[in-house]
Design an enzyme around this catalytic site. Structure first.
Site, PDB file in Angstrom:
ATOM      1  N   SER A 261       0.838  -1.199   0.000  1.00 22.80           N
ATOM      2  CA  SER A 261       0.000   0.000   0.000  1.00 22.80           C
ATOM      3  C   SER A 261       0.869   1.245   0.000  1.00 22.80           C
ATOM      4  O   SER A 261       1.942   1.263   0.606  1.00 22.80           O
ATOM      5  CB  SER A 261      -0.933  -0.010   1.215  1.00 22.80           C
ATOM      6  OG  SER A 261      -0.356   0.727   2.273  1.00 22.80           O
ATOM      7  N   LYS A 262       0.392   2.252  -0.699  1.00 23.60           N
ATOM      8  CA  LYS A 262       1.241   3.440  -0.853  1.00 23.60           C
ATOM      9  C   LYS A 262       1.421   4.171   0.474  1.00 23.60           C
ATOM     10  O   LYS A 262       2.400   4.873   0.663  1.00 23.60           O
ATOM     11  CB  LYS A 262       0.667   4.367  -1.925  1.00 23.60           C
ATOM     12  CG  LYS A 262      -0.476   5.203  -1.469  1.00 23.60           C
ATOM     13  CD  LYS A 262      -0.712   6.371  -2.400  1.00 23.60           C
ATOM     14  CE  LYS A 262      -1.938   7.096  -1.883  1.00 23.60           C
ATOM     15  NZ  LYS A 262      -2.499   8.094  -2.673  1.00 23.60           N
ATOM     16  N   ARG A 263       0.505   3.994   1.389  1.00 27.19           N
ATOM     17  CA  ARG A 263       0.625   4.680   2.672  1.00 27.19           C
ATOM     18  C   ARG A 263       1.694   4.031   3.546  1.00 27.19           C
ATOM     19  O   ARG A 263       2.463   4.692   4.213  1.00 27.19           O
ATOM     20  CB  ARG A 263      -0.719   4.677   3.398  1.00 27.19           C
ATOM     21  CG  ARG A 263      -1.359   6.036   3.502  1.00 27.19           C
ATOM     22  CD  ARG A 263      -2.655   6.035   4.274  1.00 27.19           C
ATOM     23  NE  ARG A 263      -3.374   4.767   4.240  1.00 27.19           N
ATOM     24  CZ  ARG A 263      -3.414   3.919   5.258  1.00 27.19           C
ATOM     25  NH1 ARG A 263      -2.775   4.202   6.376  1.00 27.19           N
ATOM     26  NH2 ARG A 263      -4.105   2.805   5.154  1.00 27.19           N
TER      27      ARG A 263
END
Ligand code: GLU
Length: 520
Positions: A261-263
């Site tokens: 996930s990009k977070r």
């Protein structure tokens, strides 16, 4: 060689269809590589389509991030929003009238219908289904009703959406090129919205419409889309279009099998790899290793693959039908290893060019310094990412602070370290004044003689002087680094003597401090 049957007439055409989310996901890069490999192998075309129907506003930077990421990896497209092509526009937000007409036609054919249910009514319906433990599914209140009829009922809204009418019976079988046949019960799929009330299509209309309109012969997309494919197949069927061949590709996942996930995971973004100092050829090599086996011609055992290879090898050996469908773990250790290899394969001039932006970012303004090339040549053996270069070479250009205690090698005390360093200073003076000149071999010979004179017999004892010992720390400020005598040659006699002098003073301080506390 390929296990994929050649049933397509006309050129093979594949597309990457990213949504402009602001970055290129590493999973999209994996797909793009797969597309490019397959297209090149079949002398076909690789097309870039921007699926921007989710947002109301064109965000140039979000598209740039996709272009930059793909170009950095060397994955070029022959048609796309920026380069044009015969089947444009390639940005879905510029194709709205096409989708609107298609939706209307589907309604006329009885394969789709208007739905005037308000969000509140749909909410209420979902809650009731939940309470009755039913799967969430549109209840078709609007199906078969004229606008006037529907208006009589509660939960009506003026601006309808268009829903695709999914058959309530039967099954859809997808002949997946990677996974084999996948059969899904049509009744499990609800009547999906294909045109929103604002006139924008959803993915479920725009993607199959464009795959047909853009003459895509092979769809490749992540396995998370498997359940969408029966919906898209309905659209192909309604229009009497031949659906493209399709492959649902394995997902890239983290070592703990979680989604990238990009977070939470910076490596979700292709730009992270560039910023960390990975070379695009290493990233391509790594992604390729997840999809292709490249045989090693030097190994008689055919089951042994080659680790190091490039795009050409991937194209030569790629076989879509043999891609393993299970999730692929992104193993940064392996990538680091490959990247170290790619760094070592660079000519020194290329390495300097690639390292330059990292030096600037680290405010190490030494690009014009003649010491840079030899220093980098030494560190080239050790660095795994270009980003490590400034830290690895900084001590060649400036005297750096370090903890005086590092000067005291393992198994010795400050007095012993002082003794060793004093003797070293004399050796250094001799080499500097000697006829052989200030060269690594001369320094090495002189220090070998010194070690003998001092009676340093074992490797451990000699290590107190050179290895991670007092000389290394005095000269470099660190306990680990490149070969010491080469380092000293690059630094020059003056710098070495200055640093050794400073170290002698630090050690003298340490030694007398130790004496004082012993007296006390
Ligand atoms: N826009 C979709 C995505 O971003 C494309 C899926 C597909 O390739 O059909 O993943």
């Amino acid at each position: 060689m390929s296990t994929i049957p050649d049933t397509v007439s006309g050129p093979v055409r594949l597309r990457l269809a990213p949504s402009p989310t602001g970055f290129l996901h590493i999973g999209s890069a994996f797909l793009a590589l797969l597309d490019v490999a397959f297209a090149k192998q079949h002398r076909g075309q690789f097309i870039l389509r921007i699926e921007d129907t989710d947002q109301k506003r064109f965000v140039a930077e979000a598209e740039e991030a996709i272009y930059d990421g793909l170009r950095w990896l060397g994955l070029e497209w022959s048609e796309g929003p920026d380069v044009g092509g015969d089947y444009g526009p390639y940005r879905q937000s510029e194709r709205l009238p096409l989708y609107q007409a298609a939706a209307e036609e589907l309604v006329k054919m009885g394969r789709a219908y208007y739905c005037w249910c308000s969000p509140e009514r749909l909410d209420q319906m979902r809650r009731e289904q939940q309470a009755r433990k039913l799967p969430p599914k549109y209840d078709r209140l609007c199906l078969g009703k004229t606008e006037a009829e529907r208006k009589q009922l509660p939960g009506y809204t003026e601006r309808p959406v268009v829903r695709l009418l999914m058959p309530s019976e039967g099954q859809t079988t997808i002949d997946d090129l990677i996974r084999g046949p996948i059969t899904i019960e049509n009744a499990l799929i609800q009547d999906t919205v294909i045109l929103k009330s604002d006139g924008y299509p959803t993915y479920h209309l725009a993607a199959p419409y464009d795959d047909h309109a853009m003459r895509i012969t092979h769809i490749t997309r992540g396995e998370e889309w498997i359940s969408s494919t029966p919906i898209h197949w309905q659209i192909f069927d309604a229009f009497g279009w031949e659906p493209p061949a399709i492959a649902h590709t394995p997902l890239l996942i983290n070592a703990d099998r979680s989604k990238i996930s990009k977070r939470k995971h910076p490596w979700a973004k292709v730009s992270w790899f560039r910023d960390e100092g990975y070379l695009p050829e290493a990233v391509i090599n790594y992604l390729g290793s997840l999809m292709v086996h490249v045989p090693d011609p030097n190994n008689p055992d055919p089951s042994i693959d080659r680790d190091i290879f490039g795009l050409d090898d991937i194209v030569r050996h790629f076989d879509l039908g043999r891609v393993d469908p299970s999730g692929k773990i992104v193993d940064l250790d392996k990538l680091n290893w490959l990247n170290g290899h790619s760094i070592r394969a660079l000519e020194i001039g290329e390495l300097i060019d690639k390292v330059r932006p990292f030096l600037e970012t680290a405010r190490l303004h030494v690009a014009g310094d003649p010491k840079l090339a030899p220093a980098l040549a030494l560190e080239q053996e050790r660095i795994k990412r270009l980003k490590e270069a400034p830290e690895a070479v900084s001590f060649f250009f400036r005297d750096e602070d370090y903890d005086a205690k590092l000067l005291v090698p393992r198994g010795a005390d400050a007095n012993r370290a002082l003794e060793l360093l004093r003797a070293s200073m004399q050796t250094v003076e001799e080499v500097a004044a000697g006829e052989t000149g200030w060269k690594a071999p001369a320094l090495e010979a002189a220090f070998r003689a010194l070690a003998e004179r001092l009676g340093l017999k074992t490797g451990k004892e000699r290590g107190q002087l050179i290895g991670a010992g007092v000389m290394r720390v005095a000269v470099t400020g660190r306990t680990v680094g490149p070969p010491l005598f080469e380092t000293m040659e690059i630094l020059g006699a003056d710098t070495v003597r200055r640093r050794m002098q400073a170290a002698l003073e630090m050690l003298a301080g340490l030694a007398s401090g130790a004496q004082r506390s012993a007296v006390r």
